[in-house]
Design an enzyme around this catalytic site. Structure first.
Site, mmCIF file in Angstrom:
data_model
loop_
_atom_site.group_PDB
_atom_site.id
_atom_site.type_symbol
_atom_site.label_atom_id
_atom_site.label_comp_id
_atom_site.label_asym_id
_atom_site.label_seq_id
_atom_site.Cartn_x
_atom_site.Cartn_y
_atom_site.Cartn_z
ATOM 1 N N GLY A 1 1.914 39.620 83.995
ATOM 2 C CA GLY A 1 0.706 40.281 83.497
ATOM 3 C C GLY A 1 1.046 41.649 82.946
ATOM 4 C CD GLU B 1 10.691 39.452 79.287
ATOM 5 O OE1 GLU B 1 10.657 40.484 79.962
ATOM 6 O OE2 GLU B 1 9.754 39.049 78.582
ATOM 7 C CG ASN C 1 12.605 38.955 66.316
ATOM 8 O OD1 ASN C 1 12.236 38.728 67.471
ATOM 9 N ND2 ASN C 1 13.360 38.117 65.639
ATOM 10 C CD GLU C 2 8.758 42.749 63.299
ATOM 11 O OE1 GLU C 2 8.443 42.433 64.466
ATOM 12 O OE2 GLU C 2 8.734 41.953 62.354
HETATM 13 C C1 LIG Z 1 3.788 32.725 73.107
HETATM 14 C C2 LIG Z 1 3.583 34.077 73.722
HETATM 15 C C3 LIG Z 1 3.653 34.210 75.082
HETATM 16 C C4 LIG Z 1 3.442 35.448 75.669
HETATM 17 N N1 LIG Z 1 3.470 35.528 77.029
HETATM 18 C C5 LIG Z 1 3.215 36.714 77.614
HETATM 19 C C6 LIG Z 1 3.161 36.805 79.032
HETATM 20 O O1 LIG Z 1 3.356 35.818 79.743
HETATM 21 N N2 LIG Z 1 2.851 37.996 79.588
HETATM 22 C C7 LIG Z 1 2.625 39.105 78.840
HETATM 23 O O2 LIG Z 1 2.389 40.153 79.413
HETATM 24 N N3 LIG Z 1 2.669 39.059 77.482
HETATM 25 C C8 LIG Z 1 2.945 37.888 76.859
HETATM 26 N N4 LIG Z 1 2.968 37.816 75.488
HETATM 27 C C9 LIG Z 1 2.654 38.999 74.703
HETATM 28 C C10 LIG Z 1 3.839 39.599 73.943
HETATM 29 O O3 LIG Z 1 4.697 40.277 74.820
HETATM 30 C C11 LIG Z 1 3.234 40.509 72.868
HETATM 31 O O4 LIG Z 1 2.589 39.674 71.933
HETATM 32 C C12 LIG Z 1 4.274 41.325 72.164
HETATM 33 O O5 LIG Z 1 4.832 42.285 73.014
HETATM 34 C C13 LIG Z 1 3.667 42.033 70.927
HETATM 35 O O6 LIG Z 1 2.525 42.726 71.265
HETATM 36 P P1 LIG Z 1 1.170 42.550 70.438
HETATM 37 O O7 LIG Z 1 0.889 41.098 70.314
HETATM 38 O O8 LIG Z 1 0.137 43.423 71.035
HETATM 39 O O9 LIG Z 1 1.527 43.046 68.963
HETATM 40 P P2 LIG Z 1 1.600 44.562 68.486
HETATM 41 O O10 LIG Z 1 2.391 45.363 69.454
HETATM 42 O O11 LIG Z 1 0.244 45.018 68.121
HETATM 43 O O12 LIG Z 1 2.477 44.392 67.179
HETATM 44 C C14 LIG Z 1 1.933 43.903 65.949
HETATM 45 C C15 LIG Z 1 3.032 43.959 64.905
HETATM 46 O O13 LIG Z 1 3.439 45.313 64.699
HETATM 47 C C16 LIG Z 1 4.831 45.438 64.901
HETATM 48 N N5 LIG Z 1 5.126 46.690 65.572
HETATM 49 C C17 LIG Z 1 4.475 47.212 66.648
HETATM 50 N N6 LIG Z 1 5.030 48.378 67.013
HETATM 51 C C18 LIG Z 1 6.069 48.582 66.172
HETATM 52 C C19 LIG Z 1 7.059 49.607 66.040
HETATM 53 N N7 LIG Z 1 7.083 50.645 66.877
HETATM 54 N N8 LIG Z 1 7.983 49.470 65.072
HETATM 55 C C20 LIG Z 1 7.978 48.414 64.232
HETATM 56 N N9 LIG Z 1 7.054 47.408 64.292
HETATM 57 C C21 LIG Z 1 6.136 47.491 65.254
HETATM 58 C C22 LIG Z 1 5.218 44.275 65.802
HETATM 59 O O14 LIG Z 1 6.572 43.917 65.642
HETATM 60 C C23 LIG Z 1 4.285 43.180 65.321
HETATM 61 O O15 LIG Z 1 4.824 42.541 64.198
HETATM 62 C C24 LIG Z 1 3.179 36.589 74.868
HETATM 63 C C25 LIG Z 1 3.120 36.460 73.483
HETATM 64 C C26 LIG Z 1 3.311 35.223 72.901
HETATM 65 C C27 LIG Z 1 3.216 35.121 71.411
#
Ligand SMILES: Cc1cc2nc3c(=O)[nH]c(=O)nc-3n(C[C@H](O)[C@H](O)[C@H](O)COP(=O)(O)OP(=O)(O)OC[C@H]3O[C@@H](n4cnc5c(N)ncnc54)[C@H](O)[C@@H]3O)c2cc1C
Length: 384
Positions: A128, A246, A365-366
């Site tokens: 979480g 991880e 990846n970013e």
């Molecule tokens: C299949 C799946 C399973 C998941 N399971 C879990 C789970 O079990 N527990 C959990 O806690 N989370 C989970 N997640 C969440 C995952 O960790 C987040 O989706 C991820 O960290 C990205 O956060 P966000 O979706 O809020 O995107 P954002 O952080 O809002 O990012 C949006 C876009 O902006 C880019 N971006 C953001 N900040 C920067 C920066 N500083 N520099 C360059 N680019 C940037 C990102 O690369 C992305 O392309 C899961 C996600 C998926 C897709």
């Protein structure tokens, strides 16, 4: 310089590989369909069966019910399971991550309570961490735990929580001290019972209706003091210290291997033209590269190191490879994919819908590239 020393398997490790491979051949012969890695439907019976064989929590010390084996042994088991499309998702988080967190930060009571249960696939965990406005910028989480008599009162919301609909506990990152300019300070990890009063788990479905992740709401949830993991306020350091576990494993480049395997089965009698042979050869060469990198990290974990930057590199390149592999298979079969067709088509249809998530989950990846670049510049004396 980022280094991945080559690390061949020894005789005992090769014997383990053969044992797991034979088990999976037998399992598949019983008619169980192949599935895609950590996206597989949870199968608690399967998890219990491989627990009985000693293949869950392998590196947990025997005093906590584990097998006192190595990260490399776990690598071998996971590689074989993923390649054969095994349903590993139920025990996945506990096996990969939570057991390591508990070993490092847990109290003796927590270790004795949870580690044998992870090893035996009796208790399942989820993570979480992410929230609606806190993904990449995880330190900005707003879920808050307030101190009360004997524990904490938890309020907030998590999102994308994989497996929360079948897990027993969520290791939840929350704020326990007021937010200051240094937002990484004052976070803590609580082990939250997902059946507790005030917890609501709501599904988020993929385009094809599949249910892998969820929203999780905490509404005045009481969490007892003994469920605090590690030190209050030290949550950020704890979360980031386990990233090598991880991000470095075969799940970051092998999820789609059952598709490549089915393609191979379909084509093995066919006369292939040079372009197809080259495409398959390139896939195999890249796979072997990631395998070498990942195995090398497992060896370093066994030596007590935590190569988080190398792990970020494996995840960045490995998940890109998985997407490239799906596109290569689509080009090679050159037909409309039928989601209810044969095993190759069904797996491919699933992968087409889920693959865009591979480069997001566990850190995008970013963000990983930023981690790698900063390390190269700061610590390894190499400007880009
Ligand atoms: C299949 C799946 C399973 C998941 N399971 C879990 C789970 O079990 N527990 C959990 O806690 N989370 C989970 N997640 C969440 C995952 O960790 C987040 O989706 C991820 O960290 C990205 O956060 P966000 O979706 O809020 O995107 P954002 O952080 O809002 O990012 C949006 C876009 O902006 C880019 N971006 C953001 N900040 C920067 C920066 N500083 N520099 C360059 N680019 C940037 C990102 O690369 C992305 O392309 C899961 C996600 C998926 C897709």
């Amino acid at each position: 310089m980022i280094n991945f020393p080559s690390s061949p398997l020894d005789d005992a490790e090769l014997a383990l590989r053969d044992e797991v491979r034979a088990f999976m051949v037998d399992y598949r012969k019983q008619g169980h369909p192949a599935q895609l890695g950590i996206n597989a439907e949870p199968n608690i019976e399967f998890s219990k069966e491989i627990s009985r064989r000693g293949w869950v929590g392998m590196s947990v010390p025997t005093e906590y019910g584990g097998h006192g084996r190595t990260a490399v042994d776990r690598f071998i088991v996971v590689e074989e399971m993923l390649a054969a499309g095994a349903p590993i998702s139920a025990h996945w988080v506990g096996d990969r991550q939570t057991a390591q967190m508990l070993l490092k930060f847990g109290t003796e009571e927590q270790k004795h309570r949870f580690l044998p249960a992870i090893v035996n696939s009796e208790v399942f965990f989820c993570l979480g961490m992410s929230e609606p406005d806190s993904g990449s910028d995880l330190a900005s989480v707003r879920t808050r735990a307030t101190k009360t008599e004997g524990g904490w009162i938890l309020n907030g919301q998590k999102v994308w929580t994989s497996g929360a609909h079948y897990a027993d506990f969520a290791v939840s990152l929350c704020r326990t001290q007021p937010l200051t300019e240094r937002k990484h300070i004052g976070l803590s990890q609580l082990i939250v019972d997902l059946k507790a009063e005030g917890v609501t788990v709501a599904p988020i479905r993929l385009l094809n209706g599949a249910h892998h992740f969820n929203e999780v709401f905490f509404d005045d949830v009481f969490v007892a003091d003994e469920m605090l993991l590690g030190e209050p306020g030290d949550g950020w350091r704890q979360v980031t210290s386990e990233l090598a576990h991880e991000r470095s494993g075969p799940d970051r480049f092998l999820s789609v291997m059952p598709i490549v395997q089915r393609l191979y089965d379909e084509l093995k009698e066919a006369k292939l033209d040079g372009a197809v042979r080259a495409e398959l050869g390139l896939l195999f060469a890249r796979y072997m590269t990631f395998r070498t990198m990942s195995l090398s990290i497992a060896r370093r974990l066994d030596q007590g190191e935590l190569p988080a930057v190398e792990a970020a590199l494996v995840k960045d390149m490995g998940t890109q490879f998985e997407n490239d592999a799906i596109n290569a298979v689509r080009r090679i079969i050159d037909r409309q994919v039928d989601p209810v067709g044969d095993e190759l088509d069904a797996l491919l249809a699933d992968a087409i819908v889920t693959a865009p998530t591979f480069t997001l989950r566990g850190g995008t990846n970013e963000v990983l590239r930023t981690v790698i670049a900063k390390d190269l510049i700061r610590n390894r004396g190499r400007a880009a």
